[in-house]
Design a protein around this motif. Structure first.
Motif, PDB file in Angstrom:
ATOM      1  N   ARG A 113       0.782  -1.316   0.118  1.00  0.00           N
ATOM      2  CA  ARG A 113      -0.090  -0.027  -0.105  1.00  0.00           C
ATOM      3  C   ARG A 113       0.943   1.152   0.022  1.00  0.00           C
ATOM      4  N   PHE A 114       1.756   1.190   0.665  1.00  0.00           N
ATOM      5  CA  PHE A 114       2.829   2.309   0.923  1.00  0.00           C
ATOM      6  C   PHE A 114       3.633   2.739  -0.369  1.00  0.00           C
ATOM      7  N   ALA A 115       4.168   1.415  -0.874  1.00  0.00           N
ATOM      8  CA  ALA A 115       4.901   1.383  -2.247  1.00  0.00           C
ATOM      9  C   ALA A 115       3.858   1.907  -3.261  1.00  0.00           C
ATOM     10  N   ALA A 116       2.576   1.667  -3.370  1.00  0.00           N
ATOM     11  CA  ALA A 116       1.958   2.102  -4.313  1.00  0.00           C
ATOM     12  C   ALA A 116       1.732   3.713  -4.289  1.00  0.00           C
ATOM     13  N   ARG A 117       1.909   4.226  -3.326  1.00  0.00           N
ATOM     14  CA  ARG A 117       1.796   5.763  -3.296  1.00  0.00           C
ATOM     15  C   ARG A 117       2.883   6.677  -2.844  1.00  0.00           C
ATOM     16  N   GLU A 132       5.514   8.172  -4.229  1.00  0.00           N
ATOM     17  CA  GLU A 132       5.673   9.246  -4.529  1.00  0.00           C
ATOM     18  C   GLU A 132       4.770  10.273  -4.301  1.00  0.00           C
ATOM     19  N   VAL A 133       3.354  10.066  -4.174  1.00  0.00           N
ATOM     20  CA  VAL A 133       2.726  11.138  -3.492  1.00  0.00           C
ATOM     21  C   VAL A 133       3.005  11.432  -2.026  1.00  0.00           C
ATOM     22  N   VAL A 134       3.019  10.481  -1.437  1.00  0.00           N
ATOM     23  CA  VAL A 134       3.525  10.387   0.285  1.00  0.00           C
ATOM     24  C   VAL A 134       4.846  11.256   0.210  1.00  0.00           C
ATOM     25  N   ARG A 135       5.997  11.056  -0.767  1.00  0.00           N
ATOM     26  CA  ARG A 135       7.171  11.857  -0.647  1.00  0.00           C
ATOM     27  C   ARG A 135       7.049  13.230  -1.105  1.00  0.00           C
TER      28      ARG A 135
END
Length: 137
Positions: free
Chosen positions: A51-55, A57-60
């Protein structure tokens, strides 16, 4: 429904446990080792990481903006080995930046602060790039 600040939406584990898994993955630790260290099922940990890997770039981007906006003298994190590690570095960097302005934030973990900043949606199915503060006119 209101969530306590230590809880992520749709997750039974607290933010610090999930954050520990994310930080371990960013450091290069495998999912089975992480699951064993945290005492959680492999599939649960794998779900958090996916789940974290999927987003990532947005989180970064979100936490890098927060880092710059909140910091007294911000220094954006450098590039890491993977986009996943970049996102984790941005979360931790934003926490450090917030502690430079508000020292009491340093008494909580970066993951608890990230949970509070995102309103608990760090691992939610839909992750908006912008949060809404309904207490402002």
């Amino acid at each position: 429904m209101l969530l306590p600040v230590f809880a992520l939406v749709r997750r039974a584990d607290v933010a610090e446990v999930i954050g520990a898994a994310l930080a371990a993955k960013a450091s290069g630790v495998g999912v089975r080792v992480i699951a064993e260290l945290l005492g959680r099922p492999v599939e649960t940990v794998r779900g958090w990481l996916r789940r974290f890997a999927a987003r990532a770039e947005v989180v970064r981007r979100y936490f890098t903006v927060l880092l710059v906006d909140a910091g007294v003298d911000p220094a954006p994190p450098g590039t890491e080995r993977t986009p996943f590690a970049d996102a984790v570095a941005a979360v931790v960097g934003a926490w450090w930046s917030m502690t430079s302005r508000w020292t009491r934030i340093g008494t909580v973990s970066p993951w608890l602060a990230a949970c509070a900043v995102t309103g608990g949606i760090l691992l939610a199915p839909a992750w908006p790039g912008q949060t809404i503060n309904t207490s402002r006119p």
